[in-house]
Scaffold this motif. Structure first.
Motif, PDB file in Angstrom:
ATOM      1  N   UNK A 220       2.752  12.901   4.995  1.00 10.58           N
ATOM      2  CA  UNK A 220       1.492  12.603   5.682  1.00 10.58           C
ATOM      3  C   UNK A 220       0.545  11.949   4.689  1.00 10.58           C
ATOM      4  N   UNK A 221      -0.148  10.904   5.124  1.00 13.54           N
ATOM      5  CA  UNK A 221      -1.208  10.320   4.292  1.00 13.54           C
ATOM      6  C   UNK A 221      -2.492  11.087   4.597  1.00 13.54           C
ATOM      7  N   UNK A 222      -2.976  11.811   3.613  1.00 17.47           N
ATOM      8  CA  UNK A 222      -4.159  12.638   3.821  1.00 17.47           C
ATOM      9  C   UNK A 222      -5.349  12.041   3.090  1.00 17.47           C
TER      10      UNK A 222
ATOM     11  N   UNK B 265       0.833  -1.210   0.000  1.00 27.29           N
ATOM     12  CA  UNK B 265       0.000   0.000   0.000  1.00 27.29           C
ATOM     13  C   UNK B 265       0.866   1.258   0.000  1.00 27.29           C
ATOM     14  N   UNK B 266       1.899   1.273   0.830  1.00 26.73           N
ATOM     15  CA  UNK B 266       2.762   2.456   0.867  1.00 26.73           C
ATOM     16  C   UNK B 266       3.470   2.655  -0.466  1.00 26.73           C
ATOM     17  N   UNK B 267       3.943   1.575  -1.083  1.00 27.70           N
ATOM     18  CA  UNK B 267       4.598   1.695  -2.393  1.00 27.70           C
ATOM     19  C   UNK B 267       3.648   2.302  -3.417  1.00 27.70           C
TER      20      UNK B 267
ATOM     21  N   UNK C  58      -4.890   2.001   5.683  1.00 22.48           N
ATOM     22  CA  UNK C  58      -4.395   3.379   5.732  1.00 22.48           C
ATOM     23  C   UNK C  58      -4.187   3.793   7.187  1.00 22.48           C
ATOM     24  N   UNK C  59      -5.108   3.367   8.058  1.00 23.37           N
ATOM     25  CA  UNK C  59      -4.955   3.651   9.479  1.00 23.37           C
ATOM     26  C   UNK C  59      -3.706   3.013  10.056  1.00 23.37           C
TER      27      UNK C  59
ATOM     28  N   UNK D 178     -14.446  -5.701   1.770  1.00 21.56           N
ATOM     29  CA  UNK D 178     -15.067  -4.515   1.194  1.00 21.56           C
ATOM     30  C   UNK D 178     -14.044  -3.389   1.126  1.00 21.56           C
ATOM     31  N   UNK D 179     -14.469  -2.251   0.576  1.00 23.48           N
ATOM     32  CA  UNK D 179     -13.580  -1.106   0.477  1.00 23.48           C
ATOM     33  C   UNK D 179     -13.078  -0.638   1.836  1.00 23.48           C
ATOM     34  N   UNK D 180     -13.786  -1.021   2.904  1.00 21.21           N
ATOM     35  CA  UNK D 180     -13.366  -0.601   4.242  1.00 21.21           C
ATOM     36  C   UNK D 180     -11.981  -1.111   4.599  1.00 21.21           C
ATOM     37  N   UNK D 181     -11.549  -2.216   3.975  1.00 23.82           N
ATOM     38  CA  UNK D 181     -10.222  -2.741   4.283  1.00 23.82           C
ATOM     39  C   UNK D 181      -9.146  -1.728   3.899  1.00 23.82           C
ATOM     40  N   UNK D 182      -9.421  -0.895   2.892  1.00 26.91           N
ATOM     41  CA  UNK D 182      -8.474   0.150   2.509  1.00 26.91           C
ATOM     42  C   UNK D 182      -8.299   1.144   3.654  1.00 26.91           C
TER      43      UNK D 182
END
Length: 234
Positions: free
Chosen positions: A214-216, A160-162, A197-198, A189-193
């Motif tokens: 920062x991940x915004x 994910x970070x890459x 991210x958290x 579901x999309x909630x896993x994203x």
């Protein structure tokens, strides 16, 4: 020949999986408890692990945690009758690549296993270092660094970070992230994203205190790695 370790205390399921995978050309090792699973993983170096959660001498979570802490790089697929969202989230947070709920269809398990093995081979391709500004991610050891600070990541966190680093200062939609990292994994579901991210925000919190990226959340568009004015080069 690709070697897969099956960790399952139910002898019937264990035998069925072994027969099915061997028929598909895999070399298969089996274990029915935590101790045997860890010993087999160390002795046989499997390229993937199919792992039950409920084991007679502990939990599949213990096996997954030990493997990841020991640097095991291969796909880990949980196989469990537990189907609550929190169970899936816990398993994935420990570093598993997938979570398959019993009862299951063998062909689906096979397809997911093959997909993860292909992804792992792609991840082992020549690209091992990703940079964005002063952020450096080593995909080989799954470690990210900023100035003098470093953080270790799970395989999925590193992926994910890459992805965010490759698109630094540009929003990436939840749908695009999900399709690239979780496509074909039933029950998610999309909630896993948002969950992952958290996790990443927590891992990068020390960097943020040093003035790092920062991940915004970009309203209506997804997530973006904001380099905060750093010189940006891929």
């Amino acid at each position: 020949m690709t070697r897969v370790l099956i960790v399952e205390d139910d002898s019937d399921i264990r035998a069925m999986l072994a027969r099915g995978l061997e028929a598909e050309g895999f070399s298969v090792g089996v274990a029915g408890c935590v101790d045997d699973a860890l010993a087999a993983a160390q002795a046989d170096a499997p390229e993937a692990v199919v792992l039950d959660i409920t084991l007679p001498d502990g939990s599949g979570h213990d096996v997954c945690r030990s493997l990841r802490e020991g640097g095991y790089p291969g796909p880990i697929l949980f196989l469990s009758a537990r189907d609550e969202v929190r169970d899936r989230a816990e398993g994935l947070a420990l570093g598993a690549d997938d979570y398959i709920v019993k009862p299951f269809v063998f062909d689906e398990l096979l397809a997911r296993l093959q997909t993860h093995l292909l992804r792992r081979k792609a991840a082992d391709a020549p690209r091992t270092i990703v940079t964005a500004g002063k952020l450096v991610l080593d995909l080989n050891i799954r470690q990210v660094g900023f100035l003098d600070a470093t953080a270790r990541l799970t395989p999925r966190e590193a992926e994910l970070l890459a992805l965010l680093m490759d698109n630094a200062n540009q929003p990436v939609t939840r749908g695009d992230i999900f399709d690239k990292l979780w496509a074909g994994q039933g029950g998610l579901s999309l909630n896993v994203v948002d969950v992952y991210v958290g996790y990443l925000r927590t891992k990068l919190s020390d960097f943020v205190r040093l003035g790092g990226p920062v991940i915004v959340t970009v309203r209506g568009r997804g997530f973006m790695l904001d380099l905060k004015g750093q010189d940006f080069r891929h």
